[in-house]
Design an enzyme around this catalytic site. Structure first.
Site, short mmCIF file in Angstrom:
data_model
loop_
_atom_site.label_atom_id
_atom_site.label_comp_id
_atom_site.label_asym_id
_atom_site.label_seq_id
_atom_site.Cartn_x
_atom_site.Cartn_y
_atom_site.Cartn_z
N ASP A 185 24.42 -7.46 18.35
CA ASP A 185 23.54 -8.36 17.73
C ASP A 185 23.54 -8.52 16.40
O ASP A 185 23.63 -7.46 15.68
CB ASP A 185 21.99 -7.50 18.25
CG ASP A 185 20.81 -8.50 18.33
OD1 ASP A 185 20.86 -9.89 18.21
OD2 ASP A 185 19.58 -8.07 17.74
N ALA B 231 11.80 -13.54 20.39
CA ALA B 231 11.56 -14.20 21.49
C ALA B 231 10.39 -12.97 22.11
O ALA B 231 9.57 -13.10 23.20
CB ALA B 231 12.28 -14.48 22.71
P1 13P Z 1 11.89 -9.79 18.53
O1 13P Z 1 11.72 -9.35 17.19
O2 13P Z 1 11.10 -11.17 18.86
O3 13P Z 1 11.82 -8.88 19.61
O4 13P Z 1 13.49 -10.44 18.33
C1 13P Z 1 14.53 -9.69 18.72
C2 13P Z 1 15.81 -10.38 18.41
O5 13P Z 1 16.08 -11.64 18.26
C3 13P Z 1 17.01 -9.50 18.42
O6 13P Z 1 18.31 -10.19 17.92
O1 G3H Z 2 16.70 -9.27 15.34
C1 G3H Z 2 16.89 -8.15 15.12
C2 G3H Z 2 16.61 -6.88 16.11
O2 G3H Z 2 15.26 -6.68 16.07
C3 G3H Z 2 17.11 -5.52 15.73
O3 G3H Z 2 16.62 -5.01 14.63
O4 G3H Z 2 18.17 -4.46 12.87
O5 G3H Z 2 16.08 -3.10 12.91
O6 G3H Z 2 17.81 -2.79 14.71
P1 G3H Z 2 17.16 -3.89 13.74
ZN ZN Z 3 17.78 -11.83 16.67
#
Ligand code: 13P
Ligand code: G3H
Ligand code: ZN
Length: 311
Positions: A82, A215
């Site tokens: 991510d 989301a």
């Molecule tokens: P939220 O903070 O809305 O859960 O979004 C998570 C997200 O986009 C992780 O990449």
């Molecule tokens: O969009 C980001 C996710 O919520 C991950 O958050 O970078 O604090 O692990 P983090």
């Molecule tokens: Zn994100």
């Protein structure tokens, strides 16, 4: 079944008018809660790992926990990076067995975003790994990055075709008004998403999978528990679930959820300690945390994403 890429999942999701849940994972209880829920409702899953999660839990631990979840559930699971912010981070995850990566070049110029994303795609595709890119900038907080509302910007539909053609990405995250974290709208502000932008992107990229970040719905039940048991989140507000259902019925094939998981686990643990202040065995309070995550994920899959019985 080995880890799978997002390719087949997105093809079926697009055709079926539903979305796959992409849930952020940081430890064993979170992975167990999510995967046990998906198993009960027979849903495909994307488990995603941020740079911060990888730093916290260690790449190998997360990899092995996800492998264990596959053995236990038999579900098709895609392991995704991510918000990868560099070629090196994406390469490290690809070399380390992830089946999908996001390269988030959204803070670069359009040209630099294309160049960086294309470089990741070239490396990833040679290894059979799928790639998500991003155009437009979401507001909110992710790890050390805090994007203010002024710096956030909606995706420009006029750019999406050129971006996808020049980079070769497999999916595209767009900014239509969602944001990261638990404070997505100002108090009193009516939650709104730019479905007109999503519609135009869909018309310009027929059949192409779109991703929604930020989301979480910031489910009031969990926020209320956190507020009741000592927390202070009076202004937390998320994306209404009917808007997510609408997005899932359109070109959105992947919906990212992290904050709701955090809220569910925190609510469970605070509630537990309010009832059992003398407990000090981590199993006693992590167990309800895992249960709340399981209940939340089942709800998302069945009532919001529509990917139950699609594994
Ligand atoms: P939220 O903070 O809305 O859960 O979004 C998570 C997200 O986009 C992780 O990449
Ligand atoms: O969009 C980001 C996710 O919520 C991950 O958050 O970078 O604090 O692990 P983090
Ligand atoms: Zn994100």
């Amino acid at each position: 079944m080995p880890l799978v890429t997002s390719k087949e999942m997105f093809k079926k999701a697009y055709e079926g008018g539903y979305a796959i849940g992409a849930f952020n994972v940081n430890n064993m209880e979170i992975i167990q809660g999510i995967t046990e829920a998906a198993k009960e409702v027979n849903a495909p899953l994307i488990l995603q790992v941020s740079a911060g999660a990888r730093k916290y839990a260690n790449h190998t631990y997360l990899m092995k926990l996800v492998e264990a979840a596959i053995i236990e559930t038999g579900l098709p699971i895609c392991l995704h990076l991510d918000h990868g912010d560099s070629f090196e981070l994406c390469k490290s995850c690809i070399d380390g067995g992830f089946t999908s990566v996001m390269i988030d070049g959204s803070h670069h110029s359009f040209e630099d975003n294309i160049a960086l994303t294309a470089k990741v795609v070239e490396y990833a595709h040679a290894k059979g790994v799928t790639v998500e890119g991003e155009l437009g900038r979401l507001a909110g907080i992710e790890d050390a990055v805090n994007v203010s509302e002024e710096d956030a910007s909606y995706t420009k539909p006029s750019q999406v075709q050129e971006f996808v053609e020049k980079t070769g990405v497999d999916s595209l995250a767009i900014a239509i008004g969602t944001s990261h974290g638990a404070y997505k709208f100002k108090p009193g502000q009516k939650p709104q998403l730019r479905f007109d932008i999503l519609q135009e992107v869909e018309e310009r990229l027929p059949g192409f999978p779109i991703v929604l970040h930020g989301a979480s719905s910031v489910i009031p039940e969990y926020v209320d528990l956190i507020n009741k048991y000592g927390g202070a989140m009076p202004d937390a507000i998320g994306i209404p679930e009917d808007m997510l259902r609408k997005a899932a019925s359109m070109a959105v094939c992947k919906i990212n959820i992290d904050s709701d998981l955090r809220l569910a686990m925190t609510a469970a643990i605070r509630e537990h300690f309010a009832q059992e202040p003398s407990h000090f065995d981590p199993r006693q309070y992590l167990k309800p945390g895992r249960e709340y995550i399981k209940t939340l994920v089942k709800h998302k899959i069945v009532n919001v994403l529509g990917c139950d019985n699609k594994a």
